[in-house]
Structures are given as C-alpha cells and as structure tokens.
Design a protein around this motif. Structure first.
Motif, PDB file in Angstrom:
ATOM      1  N   GLU A   1       1.913   7.402  -1.959  1.00  0.00           N
ATOM      2  CA  GLU A   1       2.446   8.665  -2.657  1.00  0.00           C
ATOM      3  C   GLU A   1       3.090   7.949  -4.243  1.00  0.00           C
ATOM      4  O   GLU A   1       3.608   8.697  -4.444  1.00  0.00           O
TER       5      GLU A   1
ATOM      6  N   ALA B   1       6.167  -0.485   3.774  1.00  0.00           N
ATOM      7  CA  ALA B   1       6.467  -1.272   2.927  1.00  0.00           C
ATOM      8  C   ALA B   1       7.599  -1.641   3.182  1.00  0.00           C
ATOM      9  O   ALA B   1       8.166  -3.013   2.300  1.00  0.00           O
TER      10      ALA B   1
ATOM     11  N   ASP C   1       1.461  -0.809   0.175  1.00  0.00           N
ATOM     12  CA  ASP C   1       0.003  -0.334   0.048  1.00  0.00           C
ATOM     13  C   ASP C   1       0.993   1.140   0.012  1.00  0.00           C
ATOM     14  O   ASP C   1       1.775   1.483   1.059  1.00  0.00           O
ATOM     15  N   LEU C   2       0.758   1.457  -1.469  1.00  0.00           N
ATOM     16  CA  LEU C   2       1.422   3.007  -1.235  1.00  0.00           C
ATOM     17  C   LEU C   2       1.076   3.780  -2.120  1.00  0.00           C
ATOM     18  O   LEU C   2       1.557   3.833  -2.901  1.00  0.00           O
TER      19      LEU C   2
ATOM     20  N   SER D   1      -0.308  -1.709  12.721  1.00  0.00           N
ATOM     21  CA  SER D   1      -0.528  -1.697  11.261  1.00  0.00           C
ATOM     22  C   SER D   1      -0.373  -3.660  11.477  1.00  0.00           C
ATOM     23  O   SER D   1       0.156  -4.583  11.175  1.00  0.00           O
TER      24      SER D   1
ATOM     25  N   ASN E   1       3.903   4.141   5.732  1.00  0.00           N
ATOM     26  CA  ASN E   1       3.504   3.674   4.895  1.00  0.00           C
ATOM     27  C   ASN E   1       5.065   3.462   4.129  1.00  0.00           C
ATOM     28  O   ASN E   1       4.839   1.960   3.291  1.00  0.00           O
TER      29      ASN E   1
END
Length: 477
Positions: free
Chosen positions: A26, A120, A23-24, A148, A116
């Motif tokens: 950005e 990751a 889940d990025l 998380s 995030n």
C-alpha cells in the motif's frame, strides 16, 4: 514476576528478526524516496519524515490515506528500537515513545484493518517490546492472521520464550503443516527443531539432536597440529580459537589484555584455523613481546565451505575437550574479540561451584541459555562429561553439513539437560553481564563486542591503549 517478563527481557536482536522487513505494498502510492528512507534505511527521525508523509498526495480515500500515514509514522518511531541503532547494547525502548507508537497504530487500525496493516501493526508492536499489545491484536484477529507466516513466527518465539509448551505445540503443528509458511527461513527452522526437542521429539534434520541421546564416538583429534607446544605448568590456560583475520584484528589485543590484568598467572593457547607459516612467525614474535607468559599454538585445516563462520564458532569446543585432556589443567575459553578487565583468580574466588562454569542467561531463548563466549572447565569428570556431549553433538552436525547459526549455543545449552541431575547441580552459573559484558561495565571480568561486532567507546579506548602499550605503535586496531 510480571507477565511476559522473559520475552520482555529478550535481546532486541531477536525482536528484529521478524520485524526488520515489513510487507506494505500500500505504501507504493507514497514518494519512493520517503518509503525507502523509512522501510529500507530505518530512518527514525519523525520530525523530518512526518511533514513529507503528510504532504504526499496518495490518491487514496481520506481514511485509507490517513491510516497509511499513521502507520508509516509508527514505523518511523519504531525504527529507533532496532539493535543496530544501539550498537547491540541492551537499552529499554522509551516508554513515552512506545505510547506514541501505540497511538499511531491504534489510529491507523481504527481507519483500516486490512491484512497487511494488521500484520505490520503486530510487527511494529513486537519490535518495540509491546508484547501484550501485539498478542491482543493477534487474538482479536485470529481468522485474519491464521495464515500469516510472520505473525505465526512471532507467536512461536513468544511461546518458546515463555515456555508455553501447549501453545508452542499448536503453532509448530500449524507451521509444519504448510511448508510454505516456513520456507527456507533458518531462524524459524531453529525455533521449530528446538521446540520439537523440548516437547519430547528428536529432530534429525536441520539440526540432528540424536547425539544428545546416543553414545557417539569421540571426534577424531588427529586433525590437530601443534605449532608451538603447550607448557604443562598446571596454570589455567585461556583458549582462543579464530582464523588469521580475527587473530590480527582481535586476538593479539586479547592476549595483551590477559597479560595486562593477570600478568603471568594464566597461560594462553591460540588455536588458529588454517594457520600458515607467516602467522606462526607472528605468534612467535608475540611470544617475545610477553616474556614469561606461556603462549602455545595449534591449528587444524578447515576447508572453505558454506557456514564457515559456524565452523569457526563451533569447532573450538571440540578442541577444548581435547585441550582439557592434553593440558590436564583448567581451560578458560573466551571469544577472540573479548578483552579481559579483571584478575581471573579473584573472579573465580567468588563463583561456586567452580569446576564447570557456564554463563546463565534467563532472558535468552532456550537455544542460547548458555552463551558461547565464555566457558571454564577443570580437568575433572564433570568437565569431561559435559564437553564430551558438546563435542560429539557439534562434530556430528558439522560432518552432516548442518552448519547452522547458533549450533554451538544449541550444543552448550541442551548438553546441560543430558547430564544427571546431581551433575547439573555441580555447575557454576554466572550472569553473562558479570563475565562477558557487552555494555562494558568496569566490574565485568571481560568485555565483549555486541551483535553489531564493533566496540566503540570505552571498549575501543581500552583496546587502543593495550595495543599502544604492548604492540607495535604503528599498527592500526
């Protein structure tokens, strides 16, 4: 034994479960096709992707821009670790590549340690089997990562693999305290219920563990119908259970491999779910192709329900208990997509004890300590005792709607612990590599397809040769 040796040896499939999706948000500032290639299509060609990443105009501040691109480079290289990249075969991730991935991760986090990015980073390191580095990152960012879900799941998997009961209990309590952390994730539910059982609890939902401790009636064996009778000749019978599709795609080749390697020293019993008259006719035609090989056929009706594949994989062990009683002779259960490579009696001669033989896999999680693709049992007290437990557990759970992936593995693995210690010592335990090898070595008793459910290379060559030799030449395999 080095630290985290069990987790390090764990099959890549399990490391992929919680690292496949990153889940990025950005990354939305990067070109959509580049993001899709790396995050969705698992592109692992850094030499192609890196220039595209570096050339992208993100509009971010310099450090954030560099951190994002470093992380995307790390992800690209880490994509090489995925199970499907190796067709399910166990291959160590190259040390030099792991070092390069780690360098990209460190460089990214030195510039930006947002939630995030750290999550990751943990996923990337776990994917490439850098267990110590992933745990170091978690321990140094506990407050940031405490909620998380994916990090907690990775941590629980490591705890269960390493049999760290104290830490596993803490993580399970944290996950179960907030249902949103688990959601509907079946793999996490599997970890949680198995962990609770290991810690002394008896879960009743998702998987019902009560049949392991309670005296259950045996399953109703009247469900079985005989199509071709079994020949009571005292020989070991190879039991293969599947549906019509798997019979056509795999089981016929397995029969050919048994005949090619063992001649008529073994019997074959096909238990085909929802067998129709057409398939019975095909099996009878198969009998004609293999003279003097005793081939029998049975069936049961399995309605189309959620988790049909679980029913197919699990119900065969209920039938095996019944078959052991009916045949009054040893039964050797194999996956329908196995191909036998060696003489069984020569393999059996090297195994001790012999009455009940299970595959042993110390590098697997607790629910897969016993693999389901191979099981041998004599028609003696130990074989019946073990299969009674397995059959009751599976039957109760399927009847309750718990068609959970890995159900048959859970039954096979935890049933061992229920047996008295003296009986556990009488079980023959052999490496899965020796009996059902997914890497297709010549010394293995049989070859099995891997998690990707294909068998390219020598497996397919052997299968094709068998089919050309024994089955209709015009048929495709």
């Amino acid at each position: 034994m080095t630290k985290f040796s069990r987790t390090r040896a764990m099959h890549q499939y399990y490391r992929d479960v919680f690292t496949r999706t990153l889940d990025l948000p950005e990354a939305d500032v990067l070109p959509a096709h580049v993001v899709a290639e790396i995050l969705h299509y698992s592109n692992s060609d850094l030499s192609t992707m890196k220039p595209k990443l570096l050339a992208a105009m993100t509009g971010l501040k310099a450090e954030k821009d560099e951190a994002l691109k470093d992380l995307m480079c790390a992800i690209t290289l880490a994509n090489n670790a995925f199970d499907h990249k190796k067709q399910g075969q166990q291959q160590a991730y190259p040390a030099a590549m792991a070092e390069e991935v780690t360098q990209y991760v460190v460089a990214a986090l030195q510039k930006d340690k947002s939630l995030n990015f750290v999550v990751a980073a943990v996923q990337i390191l776990f994917r490439i089997n850098e267990i110590e580095s992933a745990l170091f990152l978690i321990s140094n960012n506990l407050s940031l990562l405490s909620n998380s879900a994916v990090v907690l799941k990775i941590l629980l998997l490591i705890c269960l693999m390493e049999e760290d009961d104290n830490q596993a209990q803490i993580v399970i309590q944290h996950l179960t305290a907030d249902s949103a952390l688990i959601g509907e994730d079946p793999f996490t539910l599997l970890m949680v219920v198995c962990g609770i059982y290991r810690l002394g609890g008896v879960p009743e939902s998702f998987i019902d563990f009560r049949p392991l401790a309670e005296a259950e009636p045996l399953p109703d064996y009247s469900r079985y119908q005989w199509r071709i009778p079994h020949v009571g000749n005292g020989k070991t019978t190879v039991l293969v259970a599947c549906d019509k599709k798997y019979y056509l795609e795999h089981a016929r080749a397995l029969v050919a491999s048994v005949y090619d390697t063992n001649g008529t020293e073994l019997n074959i019993h096909l238990h085909v779910y929802n067998c129709d008259d057409d398939l019975e006719a095909q099996v009878r035609e198969l009998v004609q192709r293999f003279p003097n090989l005793a081939i029998s056929l049975s069936t049961e009706v399995v309605p189309v329900v959620r988790g049909n594949n679980v029913h197919y994989a699990s119900r065969r062990f209920i039938f095996m208990r019944y078959a052991l009683e009916q045949f009054a002779a040893p039964v050797l259960l194999l996956d329908a997509d196995c191909l036998v490579r060696q003489r069984w009696h020569e393999t059996l001669h090297t195994i001790y004890p012999k009455g009940l033989i299970l595959t042993q896999n110390d590098a697997a999680p607790m629910w897969e300590r016993v693999r389901s693709g191979f099981l041998y049992a004599d028609a003696d007290a130990l074989g019946f005792s073990y299969l009674d437990i397995v059959a009751r557990f599976i039957d109760r759970n399927l009847a309750s709607g718990n068609a959970v992936r890995f159900l048959e593995h859970v039954a096979l693995s935890f049933a061992v612990d229920v047996l008295p210690a003296v009986d556990q010592m009488r079980i023959g335990r052999e490496s899965a590599v020796r009996l059902i090898d997914v890497n297709h070595q010549d010394t293995a008793f049989s070859w099995s397809v891997a998690t990707q459910k294909n068998g390219d290379g020598v497996y397919q060559q052997y299968k094709t040769a068998l089919c050309e030799k024994y089955l209709a030449a015009h048929e495709a395999y």
